[in-house]
Design a protein around this motif. Sequence first.
Motif, short mmCIF file in Angstrom:
data_model
loop_
_atom_site.label_atom_id
_atom_site.label_comp_id
_atom_site.label_asym_id
_atom_site.label_seq_id
_atom_site.Cartn_x
_atom_site.Cartn_y
_atom_site.Cartn_z
N GLU A 146 65.73 61.03 40.27
CA GLU A 146 66.33 59.83 40.85
C GLU A 146 66.26 58.66 39.89
OE1 GLU A 146 62.71 58.21 43.57
OE2 GLU A 146 63.13 60.36 43.60
N GLY A 147 65.56 58.85 38.78
CA GLY A 147 65.39 57.77 37.82
C GLY A 147 66.38 57.87 36.67
N TYR A 148 66.25 56.96 35.73
CA TYR A 148 67.11 56.95 34.56
C TYR A 148 66.58 57.96 33.54
CZ TYR A 148 69.12 52.80 36.63
OH TYR A 148 69.74 51.95 37.48
N PHE A 149 67.50 58.58 32.82
CA PHE A 149 67.13 59.56 31.80
C PHE A 149 68.12 59.43 30.64
CE2 PHE A 149 70.09 61.50 34.74
CZ PHE A 149 71.00 62.16 33.92
N PRO A 150 67.72 59.81 29.41
CA PRO A 150 68.63 59.69 28.26
C PRO A 150 69.74 60.73 28.33
CG PRO A 150 66.54 60.66 27.60
CD PRO A 150 66.36 60.24 29.02
N LYS A 151 70.94 60.31 28.63
CA LYS A 151 72.04 61.25 28.83
C LYS A 151 72.47 61.96 27.54
CE LYS A 151 73.92 59.20 33.06
NZ LYS A 151 72.74 58.40 33.38
N ASP A 152 72.05 61.43 26.39
CA ASP A 152 72.36 62.11 25.13
C ASP A 152 71.55 63.40 24.97
OD1 ASP A 152 74.15 60.16 24.44
OD2 ASP A 152 72.78 59.06 23.13
#
Length: 292
Positions: A146-152
């Motif tokens: 549910e949190g932010y994560f590095p999409k790269d």
Amino acid sequence: MLDFRIETFIAVCEYMNFTKAANALHITQPAVSQQIHYLEEYYQTKLFEHQNRKLILTAAGRALLSAALTMANDQKKLTEKILQLGKQHHPVVFGATLTIGEYLLPYYIADYVKKYGDPSLTFFINDTKTLLKKLDNGTIDFAFVEGYFPKDDYDYITWKKEKLIPVCSYHHPLLEKNQITLTDLFSIPLILREKGSGTRDTLEHFLACENISVDDFDTTIEVGGVEAIKTLVKLGTGITFLYESAFIHEYHDHQLAIIHLTKEFANEFSFIWRKNSIYGENYKAFFAQLID
């Protein structure tokens, strides 16, 4: 098998220290240096550099690390798959952040087991930061976050959107106001998750968009579990921000109430796995079966 030079590179990235990496790998420090030098010669670029006496990755180093972690993860998965050949059930190992894991996934997993018999599932509940580490080292195959994560670094499917809602006890005097703004909440203790949790990261991101920080609240109380937070709020200790799925029962039982702000926050729940994994299609197939 994963090339031993890549294994050495991953170890150096983990410790950001050649000597510590050498100790972990049970080889000499010159051997580590030699293997990193080989990779830099092979890729014709520097992978590390020193900044203020600290070892850091270059842009090329970060790119290689992302690919190397995926390769290491896939190799671990392949080894497990080969060892499981001939067995009826292949284990599926995954993780989820607290709100998703406690309040959403159990219902989907129960339906999945009914549909597909007796699958072998191992399910971890951790904060986003811990789950990303488990993905990187191959402990889990994929995760619901549910949190932010590095999409790269990760491939992903956006599962659903859910509102992050401010709540208080059902009889809190704040509810007597006709219109409530974020600044009206500053004098009330804010009860929130620990740093590293998806809910905490999301809340801080939303507040930052309003030029607000958790430090603007006169009092903050950090708690490592949603159930404890809900109990404190029900007892009138303070307010908190929760996803609707985490407090729907307490809301209907008139234990918790929604603080209706002039501003609404919503966040994406995502299904993620290491970028470019050779098992990506398998993970997507499992996801489709789970949420069907």
